[in-house]
Design an enzyme around this catalytic site. Structure first.
Site, mmCIF file in Angstrom:
data_model
loop_
_atom_site.group_PDB
_atom_site.id
_atom_site.type_symbol
_atom_site.label_atom_id
_atom_site.label_comp_id
_atom_site.label_asym_id
_atom_site.label_seq_id
_atom_site.Cartn_x
_atom_site.Cartn_y
_atom_site.Cartn_z
ATOM 1 N N GLY A 1 57.952 -52.573 45.459
ATOM 2 C CA GLY A 1 58.421 -51.571 46.649
ATOM 3 C C GLY A 1 57.339 -50.731 46.900
ATOM 4 O O GLY A 1 56.282 -50.921 46.533
ATOM 5 N N PHE B 1 57.978 -48.235 43.788
ATOM 6 C CA PHE B 1 58.366 -48.462 42.322
ATOM 7 C C PHE B 1 58.088 -50.232 42.428
ATOM 8 O O PHE B 1 58.228 -50.792 43.470
ATOM 9 C CB PHE B 1 59.696 -48.203 41.694
ATOM 10 C CG PHE B 1 59.751 -46.772 41.746
ATOM 11 C CD1 PHE B 1 59.390 -46.053 40.510
ATOM 12 C CD2 PHE B 1 60.585 -45.971 42.694
ATOM 13 C CE1 PHE B 1 59.687 -44.679 40.215
ATOM 14 C CE2 PHE B 1 60.561 -44.791 42.487
ATOM 15 C CZ PHE B 1 60.275 -44.062 41.432
ATOM 16 N N TYR C 1 67.066 -68.403 61.543
ATOM 17 C CA TYR C 1 66.908 -67.170 62.002
ATOM 18 C C TYR C 1 66.019 -67.377 63.204
ATOM 19 O O TYR C 1 64.805 -68.069 63.230
ATOM 20 C CB TYR C 1 66.112 -66.106 60.899
ATOM 21 C CG TYR C 1 66.168 -64.858 61.108
ATOM 22 C CD1 TYR C 1 67.292 -63.855 61.416
ATOM 23 C CD2 TYR C 1 64.708 -64.037 61.408
ATOM 24 C CE1 TYR C 1 67.301 -62.707 61.569
ATOM 25 C CE2 TYR C 1 64.988 -62.745 61.579
ATOM 26 C CZ TYR C 1 66.187 -61.888 61.649
ATOM 27 O OH TYR C 1 66.090 -60.855 61.872
ATOM 28 N N ASP D 1 62.501 -59.533 51.212
ATOM 29 C CA ASP D 1 63.862 -58.913 50.427
ATOM 30 C C ASP D 1 65.134 -59.600 50.919
ATOM 31 O O ASP D 1 65.869 -60.176 50.256
ATOM 32 C CB ASP D 1 63.916 -57.600 50.398
ATOM 33 C CG ASP D 1 63.972 -56.981 51.845
ATOM 34 O OD1 ASP D 1 63.388 -57.594 52.636
ATOM 35 O OD2 ASP D 1 64.281 -55.746 52.007
ATOM 36 N N ASP E 1 72.987 -55.231 51.581
ATOM 37 C CA ASP E 1 71.898 -54.532 50.788
ATOM 38 C C ASP E 1 71.820 -53.002 51.156
ATOM 39 O O ASP E 1 71.308 -52.631 52.113
ATOM 40 C CB ASP E 1 70.517 -55.232 50.729
ATOM 41 C CG ASP E 1 69.453 -54.549 50.090
ATOM 42 O OD1 ASP E 1 69.766 -53.769 48.886
ATOM 43 O OD2 ASP E 1 68.389 -55.075 50.020
ATOM 44 N N THR F 1 67.157 -48.102 51.352
ATOM 45 C CA THR F 1 66.615 -47.088 52.392
ATOM 46 C C THR F 1 67.280 -47.822 53.886
ATOM 47 O O THR F 1 67.687 -46.861 54.445
ATOM 48 C CB THR F 1 65.077 -47.500 52.664
ATOM 49 O OG1 THR F 1 64.380 -47.260 51.253
ATOM 50 C CG2 THR F 1 64.420 -46.814 53.644
#
Length: 243
Positions: free
Chosen positions: A8, A11, A87, A96, A117, A120
């Site tokens: 990330g 982290f 997509y 992710d 999910d 953020t």
């Protein structure tokens, strides 16, 4: 054994899998990655493959050291996926989200699955029972909403996330908590309901950093799984190892 690395912005999550089972997991700051990686290899010498998913910036030297020790699949839009990707702009699809859909494909085969999910950003990703990924939605997460109210106004304070006592806020702070938290919850309930109108036998997965906070307050039936992304990365690695 497989090593899964999810990088990330601040982290890094590292997990060790024996086949489908996670046997170890740790979260370290970005600068501590090299030490954590070496420690894991010493503890689990049977690790023979690795997958790396990165939305942050892993130092080039660290990546080179990783590749010296293990065969590494660096997840991107060209990586072979265990589902059909419909997509419209696959090259812009976040790694992710690819991992989350892969986990849904592996664990809920033959089902219509909506993966939420809550991090953020809040992402919604839908895969059909025919194993086709159709897409989803992206909206601001809890923290981003609190920050936006503070950053884009002159007088509203920045608050820590808190469960509102009541949907009618009787102070500015209460009103912010009500607006942010109930706003997210009502959004999620509305999205779930919209999918259920078209896909009646819908399975809903909730994951991400705010999953535990939100799952206790949602009325809809969901599966909460904080390790869903890591499990999806492991599935992608296994899929590419057998190709």
């Amino acid at each position: 054994m497989n090593l899964v690395v999810d990088v990330g912005n601040t982290f890094v999550k590292l997990a060790v899998f024996q086949d489908h089972d996670m046997v170890f997991k740790t979260v370290v700051e970005l600068q501590a990655f090299q030490h954590a990686f070496e420690t894991i290899l010493e503890r689990y010498p049977k690790i023979d493959a690795c997958i790396l998913s990165s939305v942050g910036n892993l130092h080039d030297l660290a990546l080179k050291q990783l590749k010296k020790r293990l065969p590494v699949v660096v997840l991107n839009s060209e990586t072979k996926m265990p589902f059909k990707n419909l997509y419209g702009t696959p090259k812009t699809l976040g790694v992710d989200r690819l991992a989350l859909v892969s986990a849904a494909s592996a664990q809920f085969s033959g089902k219509d699955v909506l993966v939420i999910d809550a991090g953020t950003c809040i992402t919604y990703d839908f895969i059909t029972k025919e194993n086709s990924y159709l897409g989803g939605a992206i909206s601001p997460g809890l923290r981003m909403r609190y920050q936006a109210l503070n950053n884009l106004t002159a007088h509203l304070p920045l608050l820590d996330t808190k469960r509102p006592d009541h949907f009618i806020g009787q102070s500015t702070e209460q009103a912010i908590h009500s607006g942010v938290v109930f706003g997210v919850l009502n959004e999620m309930e509305g999205v779930i309901e919209a999918y259920k109108e078209k896909y009646s036998d819908l399975t809903v997965i909730l994951t991400g950093g705010d999953a535990n906070f939100l799952s206790k307050q949602l009325k809809s039936s969901i599966f909460a799984n904080s390790n869903f992304l890591l499990e999806g990365l492991n599935h992608i690695l296994q899929f590419n190892s057998t190709e």
